[in-house]
Design an enzyme around this catalytic site. Sequence first.
Site, PDB file in Angstrom:
ATOM      1  N   HIS A 185      43.045  41.585  98.524  1.00 47.40           N
ATOM      2  CA  HIS A 185      44.312  41.527  97.779  1.00 47.40           C
ATOM      3  C   HIS A 185      44.406  40.300  96.881  1.00 47.40           C
ATOM      4  O   HIS A 185      45.500  39.943  96.418  1.00 47.40           O
ATOM      5  CB  HIS A 185      45.502  41.555  98.743  1.00 47.40           C
ATOM      6  CG  HIS A 185      45.707  42.874  99.389  1.00 47.40           C
ATOM      7  ND1 HIS A 185      46.577  43.054 100.457  1.00 47.40           N
ATOM      8  CD2 HIS A 185      45.153  44.094  99.175  1.00 47.40           C
ATOM      9  CE1 HIS A 185      46.545  44.326 100.844  1.00 47.40           C
ATOM     10  NE2 HIS A 185      45.700  44.978 100.079  1.00 47.40           N
ATOM     11  N   ARG A 191      54.877  29.747  97.002  1.00 50.34           N
ATOM     12  CA  ARG A 191      53.924  30.070  98.081  1.00 50.34           C
ATOM     13  C   ARG A 191      52.687  29.171  98.004  1.00 50.34           C
ATOM     14  O   ARG A 191      52.160  28.748  99.030  1.00 50.34           O
ATOM     15  CB  ARG A 191      53.531  31.540  98.003  1.00 50.34           C
ATOM     16  CG  ARG A 191      54.670  32.488  98.403  1.00 50.34           C
ATOM     17  CD  ARG A 191      54.230  33.911  98.430  1.00 50.34           C
ATOM     18  NE  ARG A 191      53.239  34.166  99.471  1.00 50.34           N
ATOM     19  CZ  ARG A 191      52.527  35.291  99.523  1.00 50.34           C
ATOM     20  NH1 ARG A 191      52.697  36.211  98.580  1.00 50.34           N
ATOM     21  NH2 ARG A 191      51.648  35.490 100.471  1.00 50.34           N
ATOM     22  N   SER A 241      50.485  45.284 109.967  1.00 48.60           N
ATOM     23  CA  SER A 241      51.476  46.293 110.384  1.00 48.60           C
ATOM     24  C   SER A 241      51.018  47.726 110.155  1.00 48.60           C
ATOM     25  O   SER A 241      51.665  48.659 110.631  1.00 48.60           O
ATOM     26  CB  SER A 241      52.780  46.067 109.615  1.00 48.60           C
ATOM     27  OG  SER A 241      52.532  46.201 108.218  1.00 48.60           O
TER      28      SER A 241
END
Length: 242
Positions: A114, A64, A183
Amino acid sequence: MLYYRQRAIDQIVILTGAGISAASGLSTFRDADGLWENHDPMDIATPEAFARDPALVHRFYNARRQQLAQVQPNTAHRALARLQAALGDGVYLVTQNVDDLHERGGSEQVCHMHGELRSMLCLHCGQRQVALATFDSATECPRCEARGGLRPDIVWFGEMPHYMDTIEAHLRACDLFVAVGTSGAVYPAAGFVQVARSAGATTIEVNREESDVAGYFHHHYTGCATDQLGLLVDELLAGRVG
Ligand code: APR
């Protein structure tokens, strides 16, 4: 003073999720081609998974981090930077994203609740430092020179997000809460809209589709963030008086 649909707005809190970076080419987590479609988050994103198989976890985050170096911020990131530049401390930006596209898009204040892909944490010396492009259990900590203690500086499932007291204070004081590309599947971030709304804020959802907490939003800007956020920012800045 800024007005949104006749309401005076002094303080704005913006929460972003993976959907804002989708147009830059970064996968979200739960969409059709999302990261959690191809990996079990319990094998990748928990402290237990890291203890069990650090090599697997390092491979995931190294990949990532390398992908992040290949992508660019998009017009949605830039629209938020434009709003912050215009309103200064009147906007508080908190993101669940661990990418640095808000900063590269021009945002000077970004709260990464986060964690960040570009940071690493040494479990031996406790130091946070700029992440090496790739690292694993054999890598020496640049600070304490111990091996085997470096971990991605990411908040994993079961761990406490960062800056929660500061975020809560902003949520209770804001007049407008905007959630972009998230979401509503993960708490505590999914509960922010309720905190802001119960404190009297107007709430807006910007998303390609209705989130799991869509019912708590007064207004919906449905579509891609790259289209909708520019419209919302224009509308907000057009509402400035004096
Ligand atoms: N524009 C606007 N919204 C979009 C776009 C887009 N181009 N593409 C996707 N979305 C929306 C989806 O409809 C979905 O509601 O973005 C949301 C992405 O949801 P998730 O993949 O669940 O990502 P997010 O809400 O950020 O995840 C929260 O979960 O896995 C953990 O810690 C991780 O921070 C992450 C947290």
